[in-house]
Design a protein around this motif. Structure first.
Motif, mmCIF file in Angstrom:
data_model
loop_
_atom_site.group_PDB
_atom_site.id
_atom_site.type_symbol
_atom_site.label_atom_id
_atom_site.label_comp_id
_atom_site.label_asym_id
_atom_site.label_seq_id
_atom_site.Cartn_x
_atom_site.Cartn_y
_atom_site.Cartn_z
ATOM 1 N N SER A 104 -33.168 -43.722 48.760
ATOM 2 C CA SER A 104 -32.344 -44.689 47.771
ATOM 3 C C SER A 104 -31.731 -44.380 47.345
ATOM 4 O O SER A 104 -31.175 -43.007 47.208
ATOM 5 N N VAL A 105 -30.656 -45.320 46.751
ATOM 6 C CA VAL A 105 -29.443 -45.335 45.644
ATOM 7 C C VAL A 105 -30.456 -45.831 44.939
ATOM 8 O O VAL A 105 -31.067 -47.466 44.462
ATOM 9 N N VAL A 106 -29.355 -45.842 43.885
ATOM 10 C CA VAL A 106 -30.022 -46.757 42.536
ATOM 11 C C VAL A 106 -28.875 -47.342 42.015
ATOM 12 O O VAL A 106 -27.595 -46.988 41.957
ATOM 13 N N LEU A 107 -28.846 -48.790 41.839
ATOM 14 C CA LEU A 107 -28.327 -49.881 42.218
ATOM 15 C C LEU A 107 -28.150 -50.795 40.433
ATOM 16 O O LEU A 107 -29.774 -50.936 40.196
ATOM 17 N N PRO A 108 -26.916 -51.237 40.174
ATOM 18 C CA PRO A 108 -27.152 -52.051 38.668
ATOM 19 C C PRO A 108 -27.751 -53.114 39.126
ATOM 20 O O PRO A 108 -27.647 -54.090 40.407
ATOM 21 N N SER A 109 -28.761 -53.672 38.372
ATOM 22 C CA SER A 109 -28.951 -55.292 38.639
ATOM 23 C C SER A 109 -29.500 -56.152 37.442
ATOM 24 O O SER A 109 -29.090 -55.891 36.369
ATOM 25 N N LEU A 110 -29.131 -57.292 37.998
ATOM 26 C CA LEU A 110 -28.130 -58.237 37.150
ATOM 27 C C LEU A 110 -29.758 -58.546 36.380
ATOM 28 O O LEU A 110 -29.678 -60.215 35.279
ATOM 29 N N THR A 111 -30.975 -58.814 36.356
ATOM 30 C CA THR A 111 -32.526 -59.251 35.682
ATOM 31 C C THR A 111 -33.159 -58.087 35.571
ATOM 32 O O THR A 111 -33.765 -57.968 34.519
ATOM 33 N N GLY A 112 -31.898 -57.105 34.573
ATOM 34 C CA GLY A 112 -32.290 -56.530 33.934
ATOM 35 C C GLY A 112 -32.960 -54.539 34.721
ATOM 36 O O GLY A 112 -33.172 -54.503 34.996
ATOM 37 N N GLY A 113 -32.063 -53.262 34.117
ATOM 38 C CA GLY A 113 -32.188 -52.261 33.789
ATOM 39 C C GLY A 113 -31.717 -51.762 35.402
ATOM 40 O O GLY A 113 -30.792 -52.553 36.142
ATOM 41 N N ALA A 114 -32.235 -50.616 36.092
ATOM 42 C CA ALA A 114 -31.159 -50.120 37.340
ATOM 43 C C ALA A 114 -32.265 -50.753 38.641
ATOM 44 O O ALA A 114 -33.315 -50.212 38.740
ATOM 45 N N THR A 115 -32.005 -50.786 39.872
ATOM 46 C CA THR A 115 -32.999 -50.797 40.872
ATOM 47 C C THR A 115 -32.827 -49.945 41.613
ATOM 48 O O THR A 115 -31.423 -49.433 41.984
ATOM 49 N N HIS A 116 -33.187 -49.191 41.842
ATOM 50 C CA HIS A 116 -34.032 -48.179 43.326
ATOM 51 C C HIS A 116 -34.176 -49.120 44.812
ATOM 52 O O HIS A 116 -35.010 -50.108 45.382
ATOM 53 N N VAL A 117 -32.886 -49.374 45.250
ATOM 54 C CA VAL A 117 -32.263 -49.549 46.220
ATOM 55 C C VAL A 117 -32.579 -48.429 47.988
ATOM 56 O O VAL A 117 -31.839 -48.025 48.258
ATOM 57 N N VAL A 118 -33.528 -49.135 48.504
ATOM 58 C CA VAL A 118 -33.592 -48.036 49.911
ATOM 59 C C VAL A 118 -32.927 -48.546 51.083
ATOM 60 O O VAL A 118 -32.300 -49.444 51.095
ATOM 61 N N LEU A 119 -32.301 -47.306 51.276
ATOM 62 C CA LEU A 119 -30.889 -47.570 52.105
ATOM 63 C C LEU A 119 -30.720 -48.088 53.459
ATOM 64 O O LEU A 119 -30.249 -48.808 53.958
ATOM 65 N N ALA A 120 -32.832 -47.831 54.087
ATOM 66 C CA ALA A 120 -32.742 -48.623 55.041
ATOM 67 C C ALA A 120 -32.149 -50.220 55.380
ATOM 68 O O ALA A 120 -32.761 -50.558 56.111
ATOM 69 N N LEU A 121 -32.721 -50.840 54.000
ATOM 70 C CA LEU A 121 -32.228 -52.304 53.864
ATOM 71 C C LEU A 121 -31.087 -52.360 54.970
ATOM 72 O O LEU A 121 -30.749 -53.600 55.241
ATOM 73 N N PHE A 122 -30.074 -51.631 54.484
ATOM 74 C CA PHE A 122 -28.444 -52.129 55.086
ATOM 75 C C PHE A 122 -27.975 -51.639 56.858
ATOM 76 O O PHE A 122 -27.412 -51.877 57.159
ATOM 77 N N ILE A 123 -29.215 -51.537 57.566
ATOM 78 C CA ILE A 123 -29.751 -50.175 59.202
ATOM 79 C C ILE A 123 -29.027 -51.485 59.467
ATOM 80 O O ILE A 123 -28.378 -51.050 60.292
ATOM 81 N N PRO A 124 -29.114 -52.491 59.812
ATOM 82 C CA PRO A 124 -29.159 -53.430 60.669
ATOM 83 C C PRO A 124 -27.903 -54.023 60.243
ATOM 84 O O PRO A 124 -27.722 -55.263 61.452
ATOM 85 N N VAL A 125 -27.665 -54.581 59.507
ATOM 86 C CA VAL A 125 -25.777 -54.589 59.320
ATOM 87 C C VAL A 125 -24.937 -54.871 60.090
ATOM 88 O O VAL A 125 -24.217 -55.452 60.391
ATOM 89 N N PRO A 126 -24.874 -53.977 61.174
ATOM 90 C CA PRO A 126 -24.093 -52.921 62.473
ATOM 91 C C PRO A 126 -24.429 -53.835 63.327
ATOM 92 O O PRO A 126 -23.604 -54.123 64.376
ATOM 93 N N LEU A 127 -25.203 -54.006 63.916
ATOM 94 C CA LEU A 127 -26.075 -54.632 65.181
ATOM 95 C C LEU A 127 -25.813 -55.936 64.232
ATOM 96 O O LEU A 127 -25.819 -56.429 65.692
ATOM 97 N N VAL A 128 -26.677 -56.488 63.921
ATOM 98 C CA VAL A 128 -26.599 -58.060 63.599
ATOM 99 C C VAL A 128 -24.852 -58.592 63.622
ATOM 100 O O VAL A 128 -24.518 -59.234 64.347
#
Length: 199
Positions: free
Chosen positions: A37-61
């Protein structure tokens, strides 16, 4: 369908060159990222730990969208219905393979996040197809826009994802599975019945 038409269609869509590349990248990302995961800023407050696997389908799509947008307009204008059904078949095969590969890799690694990549690929593919039908080539940006929206404002404090986000939800979340299936069904329906030629 004759073999000649099928060969013409494969060449026109560049499926024989594009899809092997994006599937190889898909598998490599499944193996490399897993639960990182990677820490990203969030508009809803604080930082968010986002799992990098969320982005895996993008090249395929994106690769699938590239294939669907590669066409011979003069030839396809005379056989729109047949071509749309073949394109729908391509979408089904690519999506089924993505789900199968992510399931096999995820089970082998013992990582539920990796298994969920198949569900997410289904959702993002459906979103891309709906976007293409509504906006032409610009619609292929919808999956990326959805991911950015999820990262920026899809989490409550404490890194708890909202129900509408679908993608970061755990593998066993029934609403996420239902959302992915419904989005995919909508996408395939508009691809077969309403998709327009991109310009």
């Amino acid at each position: 369908m004759s073999g000649r038409i099928m060969i013409w269609w494969v060449k026109a869509r560049r499926a024989h060159s594009v899809l092997p590349i994006v599937f190889t990248l898909f598998v490599l990302l499944l193996l490399l990222l897993q639960g990182d995961s990677v820490v990203l800023p969030s508009l809803t407050g604080g930082a968010t730990h986002v799992v990098l696997a969320l982005f895996i389908p993008v090249p395929l799509v994106s690769g699938l969208a590239m294939c669907l947008d590669s066409r011979l307009y003069s030839a396809e204008d005379t056989a729109v219905r047949a071509v749309r059904h073949i394109d729908g078949g391509l979408v089904l095969v690519v999506s089924a393979l993505a789900m199968a590969v992510s399931a096999v890799v995820g089970v082998a690694l013992g990582d539920a996040v990796t298994v969920a990549v198949g569900r997410n690929a289904l959702f993002l593919t459906g979103l891309m197809l709906v976007g293409r039908a509504l906006f032409g080539r610009a619609g292929i940006l919808l999956p990326t826009a959805w991911l950015l929206t999820v990262c920026l404002c899809g989490f409550r404090p404490g890194n708890d994802a909202y129900l509408w986000t679908v993608l970061p939800e755990p593998l066993g979340a029934p609403h996420a599975a239902l959302g992915a299936v419904l989005m995919f069904a909508c996408g395939v329906t508009v691809q077969i019945r309403y998709a327009r030629n991109s310009s």
